[in-house]
Motif scaffolding. Structure first.
Motif, PDB file in Angstrom:
ATOM      1  N   LEU A 210       0.837  -1.210   0.000  1.00  0.00           N
ATOM      2  CA  LEU A 210       0.000   0.000   0.000  1.00  0.00           C
ATOM      3  C   LEU A 210       0.867   1.253   0.000  1.00  0.00           C
ATOM      4  CD1 LEU A 210      -3.057  -0.302   2.423  1.00  0.00           C
ATOM      5  CD2 LEU A 210      -2.997  -0.369  -0.082  1.00  0.00           C
ATOM      6  N   THR A 211       0.448   2.236  -0.762  1.00  0.00           N
ATOM      7  CA  THR A 211       1.129   3.525  -0.957  1.00  0.00           C
ATOM      8  C   THR A 211       2.396   3.381  -1.811  1.00  0.00           C
ATOM      9  OG1 THR A 211       2.590   3.615   0.995  1.00  0.00           O
ATOM     10  CG2 THR A 211       0.317   4.337   1.322  1.00  0.00           C
ATOM     11  N   HIS A 212       2.758   2.162  -2.218  1.00  0.00           N
ATOM     12  CA  HIS A 212       3.887   1.982  -3.132  1.00  0.00           C
ATOM     13  C   HIS A 212       3.454   1.355  -4.446  1.00  0.00           C
ATOM     14  CE1 HIS A 212       6.752   3.171  -0.125  1.00  0.00           C
ATOM     15  NE2 HIS A 212       6.202   2.340   0.727  1.00  0.00           N
ATOM     16  N   VAL A 214       0.164   1.390  -6.916  1.00  0.00           N
ATOM     17  CA  VAL A 214      -1.161   2.013  -7.123  1.00  0.00           C
ATOM     18  C   VAL A 214      -2.245   0.967  -7.350  1.00  0.00           C
ATOM     19  CG1 VAL A 214      -0.374   4.260  -7.939  1.00  0.00           C
ATOM     20  CG2 VAL A 214      -0.607   2.377  -9.578  1.00  0.00           C
ATOM     21  N   ASP A 216      -2.496  -1.932  -5.761  1.00  0.00           N
ATOM     22  CA  ASP A 216      -2.942  -2.359  -4.437  1.00  0.00           C
ATOM     23  C   ASP A 216      -3.742  -1.252  -3.745  1.00  0.00           C
ATOM     24  OD1 ASP A 216      -2.038  -4.928  -4.597  1.00  0.00           O
ATOM     25  OD2 ASP A 216      -0.093  -4.501  -3.695  1.00  0.00           O
ATOM     26  N   ASP A 217      -3.356   0.004  -3.972  1.00  0.00           N
ATOM     27  CA  ASP A 217      -4.152   1.107  -3.426  1.00  0.00           C
ATOM     28  C   ASP A 217      -5.593   1.001  -3.918  1.00  0.00           C
ATOM     29  OD1 ASP A 217      -1.699   1.866  -2.497  1.00  0.00           O
ATOM     30  OD2 ASP A 217      -1.653   3.826  -3.479  1.00  0.00           O
ATOM     31  N   SER A 218      -5.738   0.773  -5.226  1.00  0.00           N
ATOM     32  CA  SER A 218      -7.089   0.694  -5.804  1.00  0.00           C
ATOM     33  C   SER A 218      -7.853  -0.515  -5.285  1.00  0.00           C
ATOM     34  CB  SER A 218      -7.032   0.584  -7.335  1.00  0.00           C
ATOM     35  OG  SER A 218      -6.188   1.551  -7.861  1.00  0.00           O
ATOM     36  N   ARG A 221      -8.960   0.099  -1.710  1.00  0.00           N
ATOM     37  CA  ARG A 221     -10.065   1.066  -1.731  1.00  0.00           C
ATOM     38  C   ARG A 221     -11.366   0.376  -2.162  1.00  0.00           C
ATOM     39  NH1 ARG A 221      -7.613   4.763  -5.198  1.00  0.00           N
ATOM     40  NH2 ARG A 221      -6.479   5.839  -3.532  1.00  0.00           N
ATOM     41  N   GLU A 243       2.294   4.537   7.232  1.00  0.00           N
ATOM     42  CA  GLU A 243       1.739   4.959   5.944  1.00  0.00           C
ATOM     43  C   GLU A 243       0.544   4.084   5.573  1.00  0.00           C
ATOM     44  OE1 GLU A 243       5.125   4.369   6.405  1.00  0.00           O
ATOM     45  OE2 GLU A 243       5.394   6.523   6.733  1.00  0.00           O
ATOM     46  N   GLN A 244       0.705   2.788   5.779  1.00  0.00           N
ATOM     47  CA  GLN A 244      -0.404   1.877   5.468  1.00  0.00           C
ATOM     48  C   GLN A 244      -1.616   2.195   6.345  1.00  0.00           C
ATOM     49  OE1 GLN A 244       1.639  -1.763   6.345  1.00  0.00           O
ATOM     50  NE2 GLN A 244       2.565  -1.950   4.308  1.00  0.00           N
ATOM     51  N   PHE A 247      -3.229   5.466   5.205  1.00  0.00           N
ATOM     52  CA  PHE A 247      -3.966   5.275   3.951  1.00  0.00           C
ATOM     53  C   PHE A 247      -5.309   4.609   4.238  1.00  0.00           C
ATOM     54  CE2 PHE A 247      -5.403   2.717   0.411  1.00  0.00           C
ATOM     55  CZ  PHE A 247      -5.278   3.568  -0.678  1.00  0.00           C
ATOM     56  N   GLU A 251      -9.216   5.987   3.906  1.00  0.00           N
ATOM     57  CA  GLU A 251     -10.202   5.391   2.993  1.00  0.00           C
ATOM     58  C   GLU A 251     -11.425   4.858   3.733  1.00  0.00           C
ATOM     59  OE1 GLU A 251     -10.180   5.579  -0.227  1.00  0.00           O
ATOM     60  OE2 GLU A 251      -8.209   6.542  -0.303  1.00  0.00           O
TER      61      GLU A 251
END
Ligand code: C2E
Ligand code: MG
Ligand code: MG
Ligand code: MG
Length: 290
Positions: A210-212, A214, A216-218, A221, A243-244, A247, A251
């Protein structure tokens, strides 16, 4: 064939280490003995509110205290216990051990709101399971609302028809249910909606980057939104960095667990650690409680 690990000074089998045929035979023999000798114990990992860091529950994780090999991890022996038909008995013992521990923490003044215990999907196939869980709650005195059972998504979906009945019967006891390792199991969304679940646990493989990454970010989310739209609480597992955590809470994911907060630990360690953080007014020099 043991691997030295610094953690607690025990010898751990690396979870990925494969077990040879001869060794497997030895272990199977040992596992039967271990049931008689009660060599299993629970470690507990805190689950926290991501905003406040407050303790909202613990997940009980089974360990086998092997007389020669030290503490063994569940990925090594749970599948074996399933194959040998020992999982029903082992699973019930873990639920009872965890419930008793909750009552002991209550007695000691540490209120752990919720206990989550992992259940193998094989255990759901047994029609007596709900009654046996009810008996354990009765015997130990734990309020059913404080017990949660977790079942892994991939296994659950392979047995979805059977599972729906079993989960409904468990739900009727007043306990809550969580779907574990979510995102790896190809859930049918229509099934997901029909299951009497309370909580969805995002698999840690989506949290790691996460945060590294995109993608996995999506994905994270999307899982959070999906869970909320279906009316579930969403908990992220395997949180290792600030950071994780930031994030995820940004969300709308409210709950998490992971090494950032705490590794799984023994009941005594958990009590020492969390009593200190939960009762700052007991510490010298702390400002008096309002
Ligand atoms: P799980 O239920 O998904 O449990 C989370 C696993 O992730 C645990 O491994 C925990 O130690 C580990 N973990 C927690 N935080 C982090 C982190 O920040 N980073 C990383 N890399 N790992 C983290 P563990 O204890 O080895 O358990 C593995 C699996 O064994 C569990 O996965 C669960 O499916 C199963 N299991 C554990 N206890 C039982 C039990 O009593 N009965 C049954 N049927 N299965 C169990
Ligand atoms: Mg779990
Ligand atoms: Mg999990
Ligand atoms: Mg997992």
């Amino acid at each position: 064939q043991t691997k030295k690990s610094g953690r607690n000074g025990f010898n751990f089998f690396a979870p990925t280490m494969s077990v040879g045929a001869v060794e497997r035979l030895h272990l199977e023999h040992d596992l039967r003995l271990a049931m008689q000798r009660n060599e299993f114990m629970l470690y507990y990992q805190p689950q926290v509110d991501l905003h406040s860091g407050k303790l909202i529950g613990v997940e009980a994780l089974c360990r086998w205290q092997h007389p020669q090999m030290g503490v063994l991890l569940p990925n090594l022996f749970i599948p074996m216990a399933e194959d040998l038909g020992l999982i029903d008995e082992l699973g019930l013992r873990m639920v009872e051990m965890g419930c008793r521990q909750m009552m002991a923490w209550d007695q000691a003044g540490l209120q752990v709101p919720r206990l989550a215990v992992n259940l193998s999907v094989r255990e759901l196939e047994r029609s007596q399971l709900p009654q046996q869980i009810a008996d354990i709650l009765q015997r130990t005195g734990l309020n059913p609302a404080r017990l949660e059972l977790e079942v892994t998504e991939s296994k659950l979906m392979r047995h979805a028809d059977m599972a729906i009945q079993a989960l409904n019967a468990l739900r009727a006891l007043g306990i809550t249910l969580a779907i574990d390792d979510f995102g790896t199991g190809y859930s049918s969304l229509s099934y997901l909606k029909r299951l009497p679940l309370h909580r969805l646990k995002i698999d840690r493989s989506f949290i790691r980057d996460l945060t590294h990454d995109v993608n996995d970010d999506s994905i994270a989310r999307a899982i959070i939104a999906l869970g909320h739209n279906l009316g579930f609480e969403v908990l992220a597992e395997g949180i290792e960095s600030r950071e994780q955590a930031e994030f995820l809470s940004g969300e709308g994911c409210l709950e998490g667990q992971g090494y950032l907060y705490s590794r799984p630990m023994t009941a005594d360690e958990l009590q020492l650690h969390w009593q200190a953080t939960l009762e700052p007014h007991l510490k010298p020099n702390a400002p008096p409680n309002a």
